[in-house]
Scaffold this active site. Structure first.
Site, PDB file in Angstrom:
ATOM      1  N   ASP A  50       0.832  -1.201   0.000  1.00  0.00           N
ATOM      2  CA  ASP A  50       0.000   0.000   0.000  1.00  0.00           C
ATOM      3  C   ASP A  50       0.869   1.255   0.000  1.00  0.00           C
ATOM      4  OD1 ASP A  50      -2.551   1.556   0.524  1.00  0.00           O
ATOM      5  OD2 ASP A  50      -1.473   1.983   2.372  1.00  0.00           O
TER       6      ASP A  50
ATOM      7  N   GLU B 228      -2.088  -5.362  -3.459  1.00  0.00           N
ATOM      8  CA  GLU B 228      -1.115  -4.611  -2.665  1.00  0.00           C
ATOM      9  C   GLU B 228      -0.035  -5.540  -2.113  1.00  0.00           C
ATOM     10  OE1 GLU B 228      -3.764  -0.856  -1.024  1.00  0.00           O
ATOM     11  OE2 GLU B 228      -3.698  -2.698   0.165  1.00  0.00           O
TER      12      GLU B 228
END
EC number: 3.1.26.3
Length: 232
Positions: A53, A125
């Site tokens: 992320d 992610e």
């Protein structure tokens, strides 16, 4: 264990081959799968998701900062938010068939986990976090740009709430160290239905004209035309 063929297919899709295959395996392992293992030695992908992320945010921010030098901060933020959102990540995940490679527990499998937006986004992610751990920043940057640039370009073309006056001012300040002036040419019609005409001037020359139901909207239209003139 993820089959070698499956791993190779995914690596081919993202154009990156892992030196450490355990990282790829971890990135694809949902906690529901880990929880079902008797020895609990299979790490899930939540830590890699956390890292991915952050890395994704940096790479996308840097790319749009370099690619769109005249966009104001608000537009850069809008583009990034759209691209790295759960919806944006899900689009990428589905495009590379990421759901086919995820390791899910039996319950998650039965409930259609391979198509869940949240799982696809989180696994996307985690995969990027794994690439970063395995190959470093340049490797993950190349993977992200290859996968995300088309979506960034589409988001940039959606000019939601574009402030043309701010964009024009930033463009002229950066290039010439000066700012435009807006001149009201005329206003027609009754007070409740006025139409305004405005010109954008720069160093004595008219570089754009615009009309609108208010002076602000006319100035925005003039700034938009001025930007188009500068880009010719």
């Amino acid at each position: 264990m993820l089959e070698a063929k499956s791993a190779a297919l995914l690596e081919d899709t993202i154009d990156y081959v892992f030196d450490n295959q355990a990282l790829l395996l971890e990135a694809l392992t949902h906690k529901s799968f880990s929880n079902e293992q008797n020895d609990r030695t299979e790490p899930d992908n939540e830590r890699l998701e956390f890292l991915g992320d952050a890395v994704l945010g940096v790479v996308v921010s840097h790319y749009i900062f370099r690619t769109f030098p005249h966009l104001p901060e608000g537009e850069l933020t809008r583009i990034r938010s759209e691209v790295v959102s759960e919806k944006g990540l899900t689009v990428i995940g589905k495009a590379i068939c990421l759901g086919d490679y995820m390791r899910l527990g039996k319950g998650e499998e039965r409930s259609g986990g391979r198509q869940k937006s949240s799982l696809l986004a989180n696994t996307m992610e985690a995969l990027l976090g794994a690439v970063f751990c395995d190959g470093g920043f340049d490797s993950v940057r190349r993977v992200i740009e290859a996968l995300f640039i088309p979506h960034i370009q589409r988001a940039a073309r959606r000019k939601t709430g574009v402030d043309y006056k701010t964009r024009l001012q930033e463009r002229l300040q950066a290039r010439f160290g000066d700012v435009p002036q807006y001149v009201l040419i005329h206003a027609d019609g009754p007070p409740h239905q006025r139409s305004y005409s405005v010109e954008a001037h720069f160093r004595g020359s008219c570089i754009g004209q615009g009309q609108g139901r208010s002076k602000k909207s006319a100035e925005q239209a003039a700034a938009k035309q001025a930007l188009e003139y500068l880009e010719e």
